[in-house]
Design a protein around this motif. Structure first.
Motif, PDB file in Angstrom:
ATOM      1  N   GLN A  47      31.433  26.979  84.124  1.00  7.13           N
ATOM      2  CA  GLN A  47      31.777  26.411  85.422  1.00  7.13           C
ATOM      3  C   GLN A  47      30.516  26.277  86.287  1.00  7.13           C
ATOM      4  O   GLN A  47      29.567  27.044  86.139  1.00  7.13           O
ATOM      5  N   GLU A  48      30.524  25.314  87.194  1.00  4.05           N
ATOM      6  CA  GLU A  48      29.347  25.034  88.024  1.00  4.05           C
ATOM      7  C   GLU A  48      28.827  26.267  88.763  1.00  4.05           C
ATOM      8  O   GLU A  48      27.639  26.449  88.901  1.00  4.05           O
ATOM      9  N   GLU A  49      29.705  27.108  89.260  1.00  2.24           N
ATOM     10  CA  GLU A  49      29.274  28.286  90.025  1.00  2.24           C
ATOM     11  C   GLU A  49      29.505  29.597  89.277  1.00  2.24           C
ATOM     12  O   GLU A  49      29.515  30.654  89.879  1.00  2.24           O
ATOM     13  N   GLN A  50      29.699  29.523  87.959  1.00  3.02           N
ATOM     14  CA  GLN A  50      29.924  30.731  87.176  1.00  3.02           C
ATOM     15  C   GLN A  50      28.669  31.592  87.177  1.00  3.02           C
ATOM     16  O   GLN A  50      27.551  31.090  87.077  1.00  3.02           O
TER      17      GLN A  50
ATOM     18  N   SER B  59      24.239  19.038  87.020  1.00  2.00           N
ATOM     19  CA  SER B  59      23.298  18.288  86.180  1.00  2.00           C
ATOM     20  C   SER B  59      22.678  17.097  86.899  1.00  2.00           C
ATOM     21  O   SER B  59      21.480  16.836  86.759  1.00  2.00           O
ATOM     22  N   GLN B  60      23.464  16.361  87.670  1.00  5.58           N
ATOM     23  CA  GLN B  60      22.919  15.203  88.387  1.00  5.58           C
ATOM     24  C   GLN B  60      21.915  15.640  89.447  1.00  5.58           C
ATOM     25  O   GLN B  60      20.869  15.016  89.616  1.00  5.58           O
ATOM     26  N   ALA B  61      22.219  16.732  90.151  1.00  6.69           N
ATOM     27  CA  ALA B  61      21.291  17.243  91.168  1.00  6.69           C
ATOM     28  C   ALA B  61      20.001  17.736  90.510  1.00  6.69           C
ATOM     29  O   ALA B  61      18.902  17.495  91.009  1.00  6.69           O
ATOM     30  N   CYS B  62      20.133  18.404  89.376  1.00  5.98           N
ATOM     31  CA  CYS B  62      18.960  18.938  88.685  1.00  5.98           C
ATOM     32  C   CYS B  62      18.064  17.817  88.141  1.00  5.98           C
ATOM     33  O   CYS B  62      16.850  17.944  88.124  1.00  5.98           O
TER      34      CYS B  62
ATOM     35  N   ALA C 158      14.232  14.592  93.225  1.00  2.89           N
ATOM     36  CA  ALA C 158      13.712  15.753  93.956  1.00  2.89           C
ATOM     37  C   ALA C 158      13.392  16.931  93.029  1.00  2.89           C
ATOM     38  O   ALA C 158      12.597  17.792  93.392  1.00  2.89           O
ATOM     39  N   LEU C 159      13.991  16.962  91.828  1.00  7.71           N
ATOM     40  CA  LEU C 159      13.763  18.080  90.920  1.00  7.71           C
ATOM     41  C   LEU C 159      13.093  17.620  89.620  1.00  7.71           C
ATOM     42  O   LEU C 159      11.881  17.628  89.520  1.00  7.71           O
ATOM     43  N   TYR C 160      13.857  17.195  88.617  1.00  9.10           N
ATOM     44  CA  TYR C 160      13.263  16.853  87.327  1.00  9.10           C
ATOM     45  C   TYR C 160      13.156  15.359  87.067  1.00  9.10           C
ATOM     46  O   TYR C 160      12.715  14.949  85.994  1.00  9.10           O
ATOM     47  N   GLY C 161      13.546  14.531  88.010  1.00  6.08           N
ATOM     48  CA  GLY C 161      13.294  13.095  87.948  1.00  6.08           C
ATOM     49  C   GLY C 161      13.751  12.380  86.698  1.00  6.08           C
ATOM     50  O   GLY C 161      13.054  11.497  86.198  1.00  6.08           O
ATOM     51  N   GLY C 162      14.917  12.758  86.160  1.00  5.14           N
ATOM     52  CA  GLY C 162      15.449  12.063  84.994  1.00  5.14           C
ATOM     53  C   GLY C 162      14.874  12.496  83.659  1.00  5.14           C
ATOM     54  O   GLY C 162      15.156  11.877  82.639  1.00  5.14           O
ATOM     55  N   HIS C 163      14.073  13.552  83.629  1.00  2.00           N
ATOM     56  CA  HIS C 163      13.427  13.985  82.380  1.00  2.00           C
ATOM     57  C   HIS C 163      14.276  14.938  81.545  1.00  2.00           C
ATOM     58  O   HIS C 163      13.868  15.317  80.449  1.00  2.00           O
ATOM     59  N   LEU C 164      15.442  15.351  82.053  1.00  2.00           N
ATOM     60  CA  LEU C 164      16.288  16.264  81.303  1.00  2.00           C
ATOM     61  C   LEU C 164      17.278  15.487  80.457  1.00  2.00           C
ATOM     62  O   LEU C 164      17.945  14.587  80.939  1.00  2.00           O
ATOM     63  N   GLY C 165      17.386  15.856  79.197  1.00  2.53           N
ATOM     64  CA  GLY C 165      18.329  15.198  78.295  1.00  2.53           C
ATOM     65  C   GLY C 165      19.738  15.737  78.464  1.00  2.53           C
ATOM     66  O   GLY C 165      19.974  16.704  79.196  1.00  2.53           O
ATOM     67  N   GLN C 166      20.679  15.139  77.756  1.00  2.18           N
ATOM     68  CA  GLN C 166      22.085  15.525  77.830  1.00  2.18           C
ATOM     69  C   GLN C 166      22.337  16.945  77.340  1.00  2.18           C
ATOM     70  O   GLN C 166      23.305  17.565  77.735  1.00  2.18           O
ATOM     71  N   GLY C 167      21.485  17.449  76.496  1.00  6.46           N
ATOM     72  CA  GLY C 167      21.698  18.763  75.918  1.00  6.46           C
ATOM     73  C   GLY C 167      21.065  19.898  76.696  1.00  6.46           C
ATOM     74  O   GLY C 167      20.839  20.975  76.146  1.00  6.46           O
ATOM     75  N   MET C 168      20.777  19.680  77.980  1.00  5.60           N
ATOM     76  CA  MET C 168      20.125  20.702  78.788  1.00  5.60           C
ATOM     77  C   MET C 168      21.015  21.052  79.980  1.00  5.60           C
ATOM     78  O   MET C 168      21.822  20.254  80.423  1.00  5.60           O
ATOM     79  N   LEU C 169      20.842  22.261  80.517  1.00  7.96           N
ATOM     80  CA  LEU C 169      21.518  22.646  81.752  1.00  7.96           C
ATOM     81  C   LEU C 169      20.543  23.407  82.624  1.00  7.96           C
ATOM     82  O   LEU C 169      19.524  23.897  82.151  1.00  7.96           O
ATOM     83  N   CYS C 170      20.847  23.462  83.919  1.00  6.56           N
ATOM     84  CA  CYS C 170      19.957  24.103  84.881  1.00  6.56           C
ATOM     85  C   CYS C 170      20.645  25.266  85.561  1.00  6.56           C
ATOM     86  O   CYS C 170      21.845  25.229  85.812  1.00  6.56           O
ATOM     87  N   SER C 171      19.877  26.285  85.898  1.00  2.02           N
ATOM     88  CA  SER C 171      20.397  27.463  86.564  1.00  2.02           C
ATOM     89  C   SER C 171      19.346  27.962  87.543  1.00  2.02           C
ATOM     90  O   SER C 171      18.156  27.909  87.279  1.00  2.02           O
ATOM     91  N   ARG C 172      19.820  28.428  88.696  1.00  2.00           N
ATOM     92  CA  ARG C 172      18.911  28.955  89.719  1.00  2.00           C
ATOM     93  C   ARG C 172      19.371  30.354  90.092  1.00  2.00           C
ATOM     94  O   ARG C 172      20.545  30.598  90.278  1.00  2.00           O
ATOM     95  N   SER C 173      18.436  31.271  90.214  1.00  2.00           N
ATOM     96  CA  SER C 173      18.761  32.643  90.564  1.00  2.00           C
ATOM     97  C   SER C 173      19.158  32.735  92.030  1.00  2.00           C
ATOM     98  O   SER C 173      18.495  32.164  92.891  1.00  2.00           O
ATOM     99  N   GLN C 174      20.234  33.467  92.315  1.00  2.00           N
ATOM    100  CA  GLN C 174      20.640  33.722  93.694  1.00  2.00           C
ATOM    101  C   GLN C 174      19.989  34.974  94.228  1.00  2.00           C
ATOM    102  O   GLN C 174      19.913  35.171  95.428  1.00  2.00           O
ATOM    103  N   SER C 175      19.534  35.844  93.355  1.00  2.00           N
ATOM    104  CA  SER C 175      19.054  37.155  93.778  1.00  2.00           C
ATOM    105  C   SER C 175      17.593  37.150  94.207  1.00  2.00           C
ATOM    106  O   SER C 175      17.090  38.159  94.648  1.00  2.00           O
ATOM    107  N   GLY C 176      16.917  36.027  94.085  1.00  2.00           N
ATOM    108  CA  GLY C 176      15.500  35.983  94.436  1.00  2.00           C
ATOM    109  C   GLY C 176      14.609  36.270  93.248  1.00  2.00           C
ATOM    110  O   GLY C 176      13.440  35.953  93.260  1.00  2.00           O
ATOM    111  N   SER C 177      15.161  36.896  92.210  1.00  2.00           N
ATOM    112  CA  SER C 177      14.378  37.081  90.991  1.00  2.00           C
ATOM    113  C   SER C 177      14.688  35.915  90.081  1.00  2.00           C
ATOM    114  O   SER C 177      15.732  35.307  90.173  1.00  2.00           O
ATOM    115  N   SER C 178      13.765  35.568  89.252  1.00  2.00           N
ATOM    116  CA  SER C 178      13.989  34.435  88.370  1.00  2.00           C
ATOM    117  C   SER C 178      13.197  34.647  87.097  1.00  2.00           C
ATOM    118  O   SER C 178      12.293  35.465  87.058  1.00  2.00           O
TER     119      SER C 178
END
Length: 160
Positions: free
Chosen positions: A31-34, A64-67, A71-91
């Motif tokens: 899920q998007e916010e899982q 995926s569209q936002a990633c 502003a972020l990856y400019g269309g360079h991500l393929g269909q088989g990729m996903l993005c995740s951002r840390s909420q805790s400040g650590s990454s």
């Protein structure tokens, strides 16, 4: 980035225990916010050595569209990729190496959702982290390893 994944055949089987365990392949898109966790390896640049560790982090999925926006990856991500951002400040930074698993707790068991391909930014800054999407590569993994063996493993009860 496309299909950033490799399987390795071990000469000897792993012995599962307190320090080594398995994770199931994800069957459905997360899920998007899982909230998920990442395990990784930490390095000491001064000593040039590595140690394995597990770090629990909140890793929400980024749309995926936002990633893939300009502003972020400019269309360079393929269909088989996903993005995740840390909420805790650590990454994923010095502590996580490419190949680190992104795992989500689903229906009482851990599922491998992704494999770290690119660390977007250290300390929560910068772009989201990019993972190879294991749901989209599940068929390839099963075909490569042999569906009969994998089906047996995935349906066998795991002793506690």
């Amino acid at each position: 980035m496309h299909h950033d994944l490799v399987l390795v055949r071990l000469q000897d089987p792993l012995v599962l225990g307190l320090d080594v365990d398995s994770v199931c392949l994800a069957e459905e898109k997360m899920q998007e916010e899982q909230i998920c966790v990442v395990a990784g390896w930490s390095s000491s640049e001064a000593r040039g050595s590595y140690r394995q560790y597990v770090s629990r982090r909140d890793e929400p999925l980024v749309d995926s569209q936002a990633c893939n926006s300009s502003a972020l990856y400019g269309g360079h991500l393929g269909q088989g990729m996903l993005c995740s951002r840390s909420q805790s400040g650590s990454s994923p930074c010095h502590d996580d190496s490419p190949g680190a698993p992104l795992m989500c707790l689903t229906a009482g068991s851990w599922r491998l959702q992704g494999v770290l391909s690119y660390r977007g930014g250290c300390g929560g800054a910068g772009r989201p982290h990019v993972f190879t999407d294991m749901v989209k590569h599940r068929g390839w993994v099963l075909d490569t390893m042999g569906r009969n063996i994998i089906d047996l493993i995935l349906t066998s009860p795991v002793p506690l």
